[in-house]
Scaffold this active site. Structure first.
Site, PDB file in Angstrom:
ATOM      1  N   HIS A 218       0.807  -1.224   0.000  1.00  0.00           N
ATOM      2  CA  HIS A 218       0.000   0.000   0.000  1.00  0.00           C
ATOM      3  C   HIS A 218       0.838   1.270   0.000  1.00  0.00           C
ATOM      4  O   HIS A 218       0.454   2.278  -0.597  1.00  0.00           O
ATOM      5  CB  HIS A 218      -0.966  -0.001   1.201  1.00  0.00           C
ATOM      6  CG  HIS A 218      -0.286  -0.005   2.531  1.00  0.00           C
ATOM      7  ND1 HIS A 218       0.409  -1.095   3.005  1.00  0.00           N
ATOM      8  CD2 HIS A 218      -0.197   0.937   3.504  1.00  0.00           C
ATOM      9  CE1 HIS A 218       0.900  -0.829   4.196  1.00  0.00           C
ATOM     10  NE2 HIS A 218       0.554   0.405   4.527  1.00  0.00           N
ATOM     11  N   ASP A 219       1.984   1.254   0.658  1.00  0.00           N
ATOM     12  CA  ASP A 219       2.820   2.452   0.751  1.00  0.00           C
ATOM     13  C   ASP A 219       4.070   2.375  -0.119  1.00  0.00           C
ATOM     14  O   ASP A 219       5.036   3.107   0.110  1.00  0.00           O
ATOM     15  CB  ASP A 219       3.239   2.679   2.215  1.00  0.00           C
ATOM     16  CG  ASP A 219       2.156   3.384   3.023  1.00  0.00           C
ATOM     17  OD1 ASP A 219       1.278   4.040   2.413  1.00  0.00           O
ATOM     18  OD2 ASP A 219       2.172   3.268   4.262  1.00  0.00           O
ATOM     19  N   LYS A 222       5.980   5.472  -1.389  1.00  0.00           N
ATOM     20  CA  LYS A 222       6.793   6.347  -0.541  1.00  0.00           C
ATOM     21  C   LYS A 222       8.258   6.343  -0.951  1.00  0.00           C
ATOM     22  O   LYS A 222       9.038   7.191  -0.503  1.00  0.00           O
ATOM     23  CB  LYS A 222       6.659   5.928   0.927  1.00  0.00           C
ATOM     24  CG  LYS A 222       5.311   6.290   1.532  1.00  0.00           C
ATOM     25  CD  LYS A 222       5.250   5.919   3.015  1.00  0.00           C
ATOM     26  CE  LYS A 222       3.923   6.336   3.632  1.00  0.00           C
ATOM     27  NZ  LYS A 222       3.824   5.969   5.068  1.00  0.00           N
ATOM     28  N   HIS A 247       2.432   9.946  -2.584  1.00  0.00           N
ATOM     29  CA  HIS A 247       2.893   8.549  -2.576  1.00  0.00           C
ATOM     30  C   HIS A 247       1.831   7.588  -3.111  1.00  0.00           C
ATOM     31  O   HIS A 247       2.153   6.505  -3.615  1.00  0.00           O
ATOM     32  CB  HIS A 247       3.334   8.124  -1.161  1.00  0.00           C
ATOM     33  CG  HIS A 247       2.214   7.736  -0.250  1.00  0.00           C
ATOM     34  ND1 HIS A 247       1.476   8.658   0.453  1.00  0.00           N
ATOM     35  CD2 HIS A 247       1.708   6.513   0.091  1.00  0.00           C
ATOM     36  CE1 HIS A 247       0.578   8.035   1.194  1.00  0.00           C
ATOM     37  NE2 HIS A 247       0.699   6.724   0.996  1.00  0.00           N
ATOM     38  N   HIS A 273      -5.942   3.670  -0.743  1.00  0.00           N
ATOM     39  CA  HIS A 273      -6.034   3.352   0.691  1.00  0.00           C
ATOM     40  C   HIS A 273      -6.137   4.590   1.587  1.00  0.00           C
ATOM     41  O   HIS A 273      -6.335   4.465   2.792  1.00  0.00           O
ATOM     42  CB  HIS A 273      -4.862   2.469   1.131  1.00  0.00           C
ATOM     43  CG  HIS A 273      -3.539   3.162   1.179  1.00  0.00           C
ATOM     44  ND1 HIS A 273      -2.831   3.498   0.055  1.00  0.00           N
ATOM     45  CD2 HIS A 273      -2.776   3.577   2.232  1.00  0.00           C
ATOM     46  CE1 HIS A 273      -1.691   4.084   0.405  1.00  0.00           C
ATOM     47  NE2 HIS A 273      -1.641   4.140   1.725  1.00  0.00           N
ATOM     48  N   HIS A 274      -6.008   5.803   1.012  1.00  0.00           N
ATOM     49  CA  HIS A 274      -6.230   7.026   1.788  1.00  0.00           C
ATOM     50  C   HIS A 274      -7.525   7.731   1.385  1.00  0.00           C
ATOM     51  O   HIS A 274      -7.774   8.855   1.834  1.00  0.00           O
ATOM     52  CB  HIS A 274      -5.049   7.999   1.642  1.00  0.00           C
ATOM     53  CG  HIS A 274      -3.878   7.623   2.491  1.00  0.00           C
ATOM     54  ND1 HIS A 274      -3.898   7.707   3.868  1.00  0.00           N
ATOM     55  CD2 HIS A 274      -2.648   7.140   2.165  1.00  0.00           C
ATOM     56  CE1 HIS A 274      -2.726   7.310   4.354  1.00  0.00           C
ATOM     57  NE2 HIS A 274      -1.952   6.956   3.333  1.00  0.00           N
ATOM     58  N   ASP A 302      -4.745  -0.576   8.276  1.00  0.00           N
ATOM     59  CA  ASP A 302      -3.555   0.274   8.333  1.00  0.00           C
ATOM     60  C   ASP A 302      -3.668   1.288   9.472  1.00  0.00           C
ATOM     61  O   ASP A 302      -2.711   1.521  10.237  1.00  0.00           O
ATOM     62  CB  ASP A 302      -3.365   1.003   7.002  1.00  0.00           C
ATOM     63  CG  ASP A 302      -2.039   1.743   6.921  1.00  0.00           C
ATOM     64  OD1 ASP A 302      -1.051   1.272   7.515  1.00  0.00           O
ATOM     65  OD2 ASP A 302      -1.995   2.788   6.249  1.00  0.00           O
TER      66      ASP A 302
END
Length: 361
Positions: A218-219, A222, A247, A273-274, A302
């Protein structure tokens, strides 16, 4: 005047039915058990019966059947007990094969019948019908064996593909880990949490496996965020936060467009996811079910994992407080139905958390 008789009354009566001829046409013979362990032949003997009995007999002959066939001998013990009961009905021997010396095998079946006050033994040559059935059964068996072989090959190839996909995912995560401060335990927990929710939702195994591998990515975006922002211990400024938000888009670009279900799901998660249930999230401000479900799942797990564990910018928060805070975000930040599933499997979530502790600093 008419005589009152039916117009059909003067038609000739049919000839009596020759039962022996009918049974012979069906390739069977009928015998009647006698008191002295002999049998009375009630129909004309067929060629195969003559070969079996070893002599040429005619209707009305008395003969012993013992010793002609081991299989038949065993059946005759059962038949004798059946006839003694005197209960109408029948029992069958089931098919067996008789192969005379130097001859072609014969498929036979015996029936013990009790009708009226008498018992009867029927011997039937199954012949081509039975052979055809055997061929059908053998063909079906070979088909099943071929299908099993194909299934094993598909399973082997699927497992090989899955291993390659896992390697791709692990390499991406390893690359991101060189930049991001998140621990390996965190990304592992995210995958396991998400898979547990997928299982609770009744997803098929392959989709759950994809979610377990996709959720930790998911990240991954970054990797494109400057260290000064990514590793900053304190709160981010408004401008820094806008850069941090990138990101999601960077991760989606890294994963790109693909026909591989795992990478498609990973892209959806990285990008979404955000997002928030009420549309206040980023980067696309999607609302409700327009947010991919895999991304909605990762949003919940998360936030939970980040809050209950220590981060460079905060101390761990007690779980009860975390759940109370998250409850306030249901319908705003989180999908209400998925949050209910998450709460329903908290014992599983806790077991995953406690079994995958962060590495000591």
């Amino acid at each position: 005047m008419t005589s009152g008789r039916s117009e059909r009354a003067d038609l000739p009566l049919p000839e009596p039915l020759d039962l022996g001829l009918v049974l012979g046409g069906l390739d069977m013979v009928v015998l009647k058990p006698e008191r002295d362990d002999t049998f009375l032949l009630m129909t004309e003997p067929t060629p195969w019966f003559k070969a079996l009995s070893g002599t040429v007999r005619s209707v009305g002959a008395r003969l012993s059947l013992h010793g002609l066939s081991d299989y038949l001998d065993h059946f005759l013990f059962d038949a004798a007990e059946f006839w003694l009961k005197g209960v109408p009905g029948r029992i069958r021997s089931g098919p067996w094969l008789e192969a005379p010396d130097g001859g072609e095998g014969r498929a036979l079946e015996a029936q013990a019948l009790f009708h009226g006050d008498d018992g009867y033994l029927i011997l039937e040559h199954l012949g081509e019908v039975y052979k055809a059935q055997v061929r059908v059964l053998q063909s079906a068996r070979e088909h099943l064996l071929n299908e099993e072989a194909l299934e094993r090959e598909v399973l082997r190839r699927t497992q090989s593909i899955r291993l390659r996909e896992e390697e791709i995912a692990m390499r991406l995560l390893a690359a991101a880990a060189t930049r991001d401060g998140e621990t390996g335990s965190h990304v592992r927990r995210i995958g396991l949490y998400a898979a547990a929710i997928g299982e609770a939702l009744g997803w098929e195994a392959s989709r759950i496996a994809d979610l377990r591998l996709a959720a930790p990515m998911h990240d991954v975006g970054k990797i494109g965020i400057p260290d000064a922002i990514l590793r900053k211990p304190g709160a981010l400024s408004a401008q820094e936060f806008r850069i941090m938000q990138d990101h999601t888009v960077i991760g989606a670009r890294m994963l790109g467009t693909s026909d591989i279900p795992l990478l498609c799901m990973a892209r959806e998660i990285a990008l979404g996811h955000h997002e928030k249930w009420d549309g206040r999230g980023y980067p696309q401000r999607l609302v409700g079910e327009k947010i991919p479900i895999a991304a909605r799942i990762v949003t919940i797990v998360d936030v939970y994992d980040a809050m209950v564990h220590r981060r460079v910018y905060k101390a761990p928060i007690p779980e009860a407080e975390v759940l109370a805070t998250m409850e306030q975000g249901v319908g705003r930040d989180f999908d209400p139905a998925l949050f209910e599933v998450f709460v329903g499997i908290l014992p599983i979530i806790r077991a995953i958390r406690d079994g995958n502790l962060d590495e000591p600093l």
